[in-house]
Design a protein around this motif. Structure first.
Motif, PDB file in Angstrom:
ATOM      1  N   MET A  52       0.851  -1.174   0.000  1.00 57.60           N
ATOM      2  CA  MET A  52       0.000   0.000   0.000  1.00 57.60           C
ATOM      3  C   MET A  52       0.899   1.240   0.000  1.00 57.60           C
ATOM      4  O   MET A  52       1.874   1.314   0.726  1.00 57.60           O
ATOM      5  CB  MET A  52      -0.899  -0.019   1.239  1.00 57.60           C
ATOM      6  CG  MET A  52      -1.763   1.179   1.376  1.00 57.60           C
ATOM      7  SD  MET A  52      -2.797   1.220   2.860  1.00 57.60           S
ATOM      8  CE  MET A  52      -3.607  -0.359   2.794  1.00 57.60           C
TER       9      MET A  52
ATOM     10  N   ARG B  45      -1.933   4.973   2.907  1.00 60.57           N
ATOM     11  CA  ARG B  45      -1.918   4.463   4.282  1.00 60.57           C
ATOM     12  C   ARG B  45      -2.144   5.609   5.263  1.00 60.57           C
ATOM     13  O   ARG B  45      -2.957   5.494   6.185  1.00 60.57           O
ATOM     14  CB  ARG B  45      -0.598   3.765   4.574  1.00 60.57           C
ATOM     15  CG  ARG B  45      -0.513   3.224   5.997  1.00 60.57           C
ATOM     16  CD  ARG B  45       0.794   2.533   6.272  1.00 60.57           C
ATOM     17  NE  ARG B  45       0.895   1.357   5.427  1.00 60.57           N
ATOM     18  CZ  ARG B  45       2.017   0.928   4.883  1.00 60.57           C
ATOM     19  NH1 ARG B  45       3.150   1.551   5.106  1.00 60.57           N
ATOM     20  NH2 ARG B  45       2.025  -0.154   4.128  1.00 60.57           N
TER      21      ARG B  45
ATOM     22  N   LEU C 150      -9.553   0.871   0.793  1.00 62.43           N
ATOM     23  CA  LEU C 150      -8.744  -0.323   1.018  1.00 62.43           C
ATOM     24  C   LEU C 150      -9.031  -1.384  -0.041  1.00 62.43           C
ATOM     25  O   LEU C 150      -8.107  -2.024  -0.555  1.00 62.43           O
ATOM     26  CB  LEU C 150      -8.996  -0.873   2.418  1.00 62.43           C
ATOM     27  CG  LEU C 150      -8.062  -1.938   2.925  1.00 62.43           C
ATOM     28  CD1 LEU C 150      -6.621  -1.453   2.906  1.00 62.43           C
ATOM     29  CD2 LEU C 150      -8.453  -2.330   4.333  1.00 62.43           C
ATOM     30  N   LEU C 151     -10.294  -1.553  -0.405  1.00 61.62           N
ATOM     31  CA  LEU C 151     -10.646  -2.494  -1.464  1.00 61.62           C
ATOM     32  C   LEU C 151     -10.001  -2.096  -2.788  1.00 61.62           C
ATOM     33  O   LEU C 151      -9.504  -2.950  -3.527  1.00 61.62           O
ATOM     34  CB  LEU C 151     -12.170  -2.555  -1.654  1.00 61.62           C
ATOM     35  CG  LEU C 151     -12.920  -3.526  -0.773  1.00 61.62           C
ATOM     36  CD1 LEU C 151     -14.422  -3.335  -0.961  1.00 61.62           C
ATOM     37  CD2 LEU C 151     -12.526  -4.955  -1.047  1.00 61.62           C
TER      38      LEU C 151
ATOM     39  N   GLU D 159      -7.223  -0.378  -3.208  1.00 63.30           N
ATOM     40  CA  GLU D 159      -5.792  -0.691  -3.096  1.00 63.30           C
ATOM     41  C   GLU D 159      -5.554  -2.186  -3.290  1.00 63.30           C
ATOM     42  O   GLU D 159      -4.642  -2.598  -4.002  1.00 63.30           O
ATOM     43  CB  GLU D 159      -5.257  -0.268  -1.725  1.00 63.30           C
ATOM     44  CG  GLU D 159      -5.099   1.205  -1.545  1.00 63.30           C
ATOM     45  CD  GLU D 159      -3.842   1.731  -2.190  1.00 63.30           C
ATOM     46  OE1 GLU D 159      -2.849   0.998  -2.304  1.00 63.30           O
ATOM     47  OE2 GLU D 159      -3.854   2.914  -2.581  1.00 63.30           O
ATOM     48  N   HIS D 160      -6.388  -2.993  -2.648  1.00 65.78           N
ATOM     49  CA  HIS D 160      -6.244  -4.445  -2.738  1.00 65.78           C
ATOM     50  C   HIS D 160      -6.457  -4.917  -4.175  1.00 65.78           C
ATOM     51  O   HIS D 160      -5.715  -5.767  -4.674  1.00 65.78           O
ATOM     52  CB  HIS D 160      -7.220  -5.137  -1.791  1.00 65.78           C
ATOM     53  CG  HIS D 160      -7.197  -6.624  -1.901  1.00 65.78           C
ATOM     54  ND1 HIS D 160      -6.097  -7.381  -1.569  1.00 65.78           N
ATOM     55  CD2 HIS D 160      -8.140  -7.502  -2.315  1.00 65.78           C
ATOM     56  CE1 HIS D 160      -6.366  -8.668  -1.775  1.00 65.78           C
ATOM     57  NE2 HIS D 160      -7.601  -8.763  -2.228  1.00 65.78           N
ATOM     58  N   ALA D 161      -7.463  -4.354  -4.834  1.00 69.23           N
ATOM     59  CA  ALA D 161      -7.744  -4.759  -6.214  1.00 69.23           C
ATOM     60  C   ALA D 161      -6.555  -4.458  -7.115  1.00 69.23           C
ATOM     61  O   ALA D 161      -6.171  -5.290  -7.948  1.00 69.23           O
ATOM     62  CB  ALA D 161      -9.000  -4.056  -6.726  1.00 69.23           C
TER      63      ALA D 161
ATOM     64  N   GLN E 112      -3.373  -4.134  -6.228  1.00 68.41           N
ATOM     65  CA  GLN E 112      -2.265  -5.023  -5.881  1.00 68.41           C
ATOM     66  C   GLN E 112      -2.530  -6.447  -6.334  1.00 68.41           C
ATOM     67  O   GLN E 112      -1.615  -7.148  -6.749  1.00 68.41           O
ATOM     68  CB  GLN E 112      -2.023  -5.008  -4.370  1.00 68.41           C
ATOM     69  CG  GLN E 112      -1.460  -3.703  -3.875  1.00 68.41           C
ATOM     70  CD  GLN E 112      -1.338  -3.672  -2.360  1.00 68.41           C
ATOM     71  OE1 GLN E 112      -1.604  -4.645  -1.670  1.00 68.41           O
ATOM     72  NE2 GLN E 112      -0.942  -2.531  -1.839  1.00 68.41           N
ATOM     73  N   CYS E 113      -3.786  -6.874  -6.247  1.00 63.19           N
ATOM     74  CA  CYS E 113      -4.149  -8.255  -6.564  1.00 63.19           C
ATOM     75  C   CYS E 113      -4.179  -8.496  -8.073  1.00 63.19           C
ATOM     76  O   CYS E 113      -3.750  -9.548  -8.542  1.00 63.19           O
ATOM     77  CB  CYS E 113      -5.509  -8.562  -5.956  1.00 63.19           C
ATOM     78  SG  CYS E 113      -6.145 -10.211  -6.273  1.00 63.19           S
TER      79      CYS E 113
ATOM     80  N   GLU F 176      -7.325 -15.424  -7.963  1.00 61.41           N
ATOM     81  CA  GLU F 176      -7.202 -14.123  -7.297  1.00 61.41           C
ATOM     82  C   GLU F 176      -8.415 -13.249  -7.572  1.00 61.41           C
ATOM     83  O   GLU F 176      -8.881 -12.522  -6.697  1.00 61.41           O
ATOM     84  CB  GLU F 176      -5.920 -13.423  -7.744  1.00 61.41           C
ATOM     85  CG  GLU F 176      -4.665 -14.087  -7.204  1.00 61.41           C
ATOM     86  CD  GLU F 176      -3.396 -13.414  -7.696  1.00 61.41           C
ATOM     87  OE1 GLU F 176      -3.468 -12.528  -8.579  1.00 61.41           O
ATOM     88  OE2 GLU F 176      -2.332 -13.793  -7.194  1.00 61.41           O
TER      89      GLU F 176
ATOM     90  N   LEU G 275     -10.931 -11.821  -4.758  1.00 65.37           N
ATOM     91  CA  LEU G 275     -11.239 -10.394  -4.689  1.00 65.37           C
ATOM     92  C   LEU G 275     -12.748 -10.161  -4.712  1.00 65.37           C
ATOM     93  O   LEU G 275     -13.279  -9.372  -3.920  1.00 65.37           O
ATOM     94  CB  LEU G 275     -10.572  -9.653  -5.844  1.00 65.37           C
ATOM     95  CG  LEU G 275     -10.878  -8.165  -5.947  1.00 65.37           C
ATOM     96  CD1 LEU G 275     -10.396  -7.421  -4.713  1.00 65.37           C
ATOM     97  CD2 LEU G 275     -10.245  -7.589  -7.197  1.00 65.37           C
TER      98      LEU G 275
ATOM     99  N   THR H 129     -14.226 -11.024  -1.398  1.00 62.52           N
ATOM    100  CA  THR H 129     -13.936  -9.986  -0.415  1.00 62.52           C
ATOM    101  C   THR H 129     -14.850  -8.783  -0.607  1.00 62.52           C
ATOM    102  O   THR H 129     -15.400  -8.234   0.360  1.00 62.52           O
ATOM    103  CB  THR H 129     -12.459  -9.542  -0.525  1.00 62.52           C
ATOM    104  OG1 THR H 129     -11.628 -10.671  -0.301  1.00 62.52           O
ATOM    105  CG2 THR H 129     -12.126  -8.452   0.473  1.00 62.52           C
TER     106      THR H 129
END
Length: 88
Positions: A1, A6, A54-55, A57-59, A61-62, A75, A79, A82
């Motif tokens: 992140m 952050r 946050l979702l 960011e995760h998407a 990165q994923c 993955e 996702l 989640t």
């Protein structure tokens, strides 16, 4: 992140923490239910904003890969799962 993301999320969470303290004081002081509920709605909206950030960011990165640019189906399924849990 990313550090900026952050720090933004941490700042938002600290603000939410302060609002929750304010809601506690409102209840202790016997404030009107409508006033308390409006503050709770504001906290919920703020918390959802943090969650969606946050979702996102995760998407990124994923799903974004530096190597061959291919996306792994497992993955993607994780996702989506989640996102669905968060959205409920």
């Amino acid at each position: 992140m990313a550090t900026d993301s952050r720090q933004d999320m941490l700042n938002r969470l600290k603000t939410i923490k302060g609002h929750i303290g304010g809601i506690e004081r409102m209840i202790e002081e016997g404030k009107e239910c409508q006033e308390v509920l409006l503050q709770i709605a504001a906290v919920k909206a703020s918390l959802e904003k943090v969650g969606y950030s946050l979702l996102e960011e995760h998407a990124v990165q994923c799903l974004v890969k530096d190597n061959d640019g291919k996306v792994d189906a497992g993955e993607v399924a994780e996702l989506i799962n989640t996102i669905l849990k968060f959205a409920k």
